[in-house]
Design an enzyme around this catalytic site. Sequence first.
Site, PDB file in Angstrom:
ATOM      1  N   GLN A  89     -68.866-106.191 -72.162  1.00  0.00           N
ATOM      2  CA  GLN A  89     -69.715-107.003 -72.949  1.00  0.00           C
ATOM      3  C   GLN A  89     -69.853-106.635 -74.378  1.00  0.00           C
ATOM      4  OE1 GLN A  89     -71.344-110.243 -71.831  1.00  0.00           O
ATOM      5  NE2 GLN A  89     -71.506-110.383 -74.108  1.00  0.00           N
ATOM      6  N   ASP A 102     -81.401-110.058 -74.672  1.00  0.00           N
ATOM      7  CA  ASP A 102     -80.978-110.237 -73.224  1.00  0.00           C
ATOM      8  C   ASP A 102     -82.344-110.488 -72.554  1.00  0.00           C
ATOM      9  OD1 ASP A 102     -79.594-110.068 -71.027  1.00  0.00           O
ATOM     10  OD2 ASP A 102     -79.069-107.868 -71.135  1.00  0.00           O
ATOM     11  N   ARG A 128     -65.065-112.411 -73.837  1.00  0.00           N
ATOM     12  CA  ARG A 128     -64.905-111.741 -72.572  1.00  0.00           C
ATOM     13  C   ARG A 128     -63.636-111.554 -72.249  1.00  0.00           C
ATOM     14  NH1 ARG A 128     -69.444-110.275 -69.727  1.00  0.00           N
ATOM     15  NH2 ARG A 128     -67.883-108.873 -68.869  1.00  0.00           N
ATOM     16  N   HIS A 183     -72.629-101.826 -70.066  1.00  0.00           N
ATOM     17  CA  HIS A 183     -71.660-103.238 -69.763  1.00  0.00           C
ATOM     18  C   HIS A 183     -70.540-102.936 -71.303  1.00  0.00           C
ATOM     19  CE1 HIS A 183     -70.666-106.808 -68.345  1.00  0.00           C
ATOM     20  NE2 HIS A 183     -71.647-107.548 -68.725  1.00  0.00           N
ATOM     21  N   ARG A 185     -68.744-103.733 -60.304  1.00  0.00           N
ATOM     22  CA  ARG A 185     -70.035-104.148 -60.810  1.00  0.00           C
ATOM     23  C   ARG A 185     -71.294-103.527 -59.861  1.00  0.00           C
ATOM     24  NH1 ARG A 185     -72.414-109.666 -63.586  1.00  0.00           N
ATOM     25  NH2 ARG A 185     -71.568-108.506 -65.346  1.00  0.00           N
ATOM     26  N   CYS A 214     -75.593-112.039 -74.146  1.00  0.00           N
ATOM     27  CA  CYS A 214     -74.522-111.918 -73.295  1.00  0.00           C
ATOM     28  C   CYS A 214     -74.560-112.961 -72.264  1.00  0.00           C
ATOM     29  CB  CYS A 214     -74.669-110.583 -72.539  1.00  0.00           C
ATOM     30  SG  CYS A 214     -76.267-110.190 -71.832  1.00  0.00           S
TER      31      CYS A 214
HETATM   32  N1   CP Z   1     -72.446-111.506 -69.319  1.00  0.00           N
HETATM   33  C1   CP Z   1     -72.213-111.310 -68.133  1.00  0.00           C
HETATM   34  O1   CP Z   1     -71.888-110.252 -67.831  1.00  0.00           O
HETATM   35  O2   CP Z   1     -72.305-112.374 -67.395  1.00  0.00           O
HETATM   36  P1   CP Z   1     -72.153-112.209 -65.982  1.00  0.00           P
HETATM   37  O3   CP Z   1     -73.283-111.624 -65.156  1.00  0.00           O
HETATM   38  O4   CP Z   1     -72.074-113.910 -65.559  1.00  0.00           O
HETATM   39  O5   CP Z   1     -70.942-111.847 -65.521  1.00  0.00           O
HETATM   40  N1  NVA Z   2     -78.937-106.844 -68.524  1.00  0.00           N
HETATM   41  C1  NVA Z   2     -78.404-107.898 -67.555  1.00  0.00           C
HETATM   42  C2  NVA Z   2     -77.234-108.352 -68.263  1.00  0.00           C
HETATM   43  C3  NVA Z   2     -76.513-109.591 -67.322  1.00  0.00           C
HETATM   44  C4  NVA Z   2     -75.069-109.750 -67.739  1.00  0.00           C
HETATM   45  C5  NVA Z   2     -78.457-107.520 -66.449  1.00  0.00           C
HETATM   46  O1  NVA Z   2     -78.229-106.334 -66.093  1.00  0.00           O
HETATM   47  O2  NVA Z   2     -78.705-108.214 -65.558  1.00  0.00           O
END
Ligand code: CP
Ligand code: NVA
Length: 298
Positions: free
Chosen positions: A126, A215, A283, A123, A96, A255
């Site tokens: 997701q 989101d 997930r 993502h 990440r 998400c």
């Molecule tokens: N939806 C998602 O990716 O959640 P987290 O950021 O908690 O991993």
């Molecule tokens: N768009 C959000 C998603 C978190 C799971 C971010 O990148 O923070």
Amino acid sequence: MTRHLLDVDDLTPEEFQAVLELAGDEYPPRVLAGKGVALLFQKPSARTRNSSEMAVFQLGGHPVSIRDEEVGVDRRESAEDVARTLAQYHCAIGARVLDHGLLLRMAAVSGVPVINLLSDQAHPLQALADVLTLKAHWGGTLAGRRVAWVGDGNNVARSLALACALAGVEVAVASPEGYGLDEASIAAVARLGGKVSQTSSPAEAVKGAGAVFTDAWVSMGDEAEAAERARAFRPYQVGTELMALAAPGAVFLHCLPAHRGEEVTAEVIDGPSSLVWPEAANRLRAMRGLLLLLFGGV
Ligand code: CP
Ligand code: NVA
């Protein structure tokens, strides 16, 4: 050549369908027995870390979650050397990252698959979970369905648009001026034969949509723009009135993490149309399905 999953369109349409099918195996073979999977995080995570760790565990492997502070990507050593190092011990590297370019650099040198656990651009896990959630809710094929994305044309929106293209689902995006899906994403959807439309009107986007997605207005990394974004996105809140304009029986997805009173009202996210908890549960299935595709020899 080493396979990587940096976004949904790294999967062929056949592989995409295979991941969805493999995700449904609640008693999967232990294809990762004796193997490790590194999970590197430059940003916080609840769902991604836990679902990834549990997926690896359920396939018989050993997940090692690593915070960037421990390895110091591009500070203690280069992203390339971190990837080369982790590839000595693990059969895959999930990461990440703040900047999608870092994934490209890691993938360029890694001898094992690099899996995007969220970047500023994408993502994919997701999106796979979101499609699984729609499939479970609607049953059968998704082809010909229509969904709406209301809010930021961000990482989650981009991957969802690609996944919907592969699933035959049309996407209508409603965003304030300057926050829509970028041209490259629209072109990628078109390459997959998908249909995506953009508008600044939430009412127009949700018309006829069987599912409404949103989101956070401020994604991780966008914090400096919080005030400006709050102003731009205020008319894009998903509430009961907007949901009422969608198709009868329309469902709500997010998400998570969610911000009640900002992008969605509590009434909607905690109400009967909300699928956010099955979506979060999916997930784990999505990660299992992907790992089975990569390591199951199918
Ligand atoms: N939806 C998602 O990716 O959640 P987290 O950021 O908690 O991993
Ligand atoms: N768009 C959000 C998603 C978190 C799971 C971010 O990148 O923070």
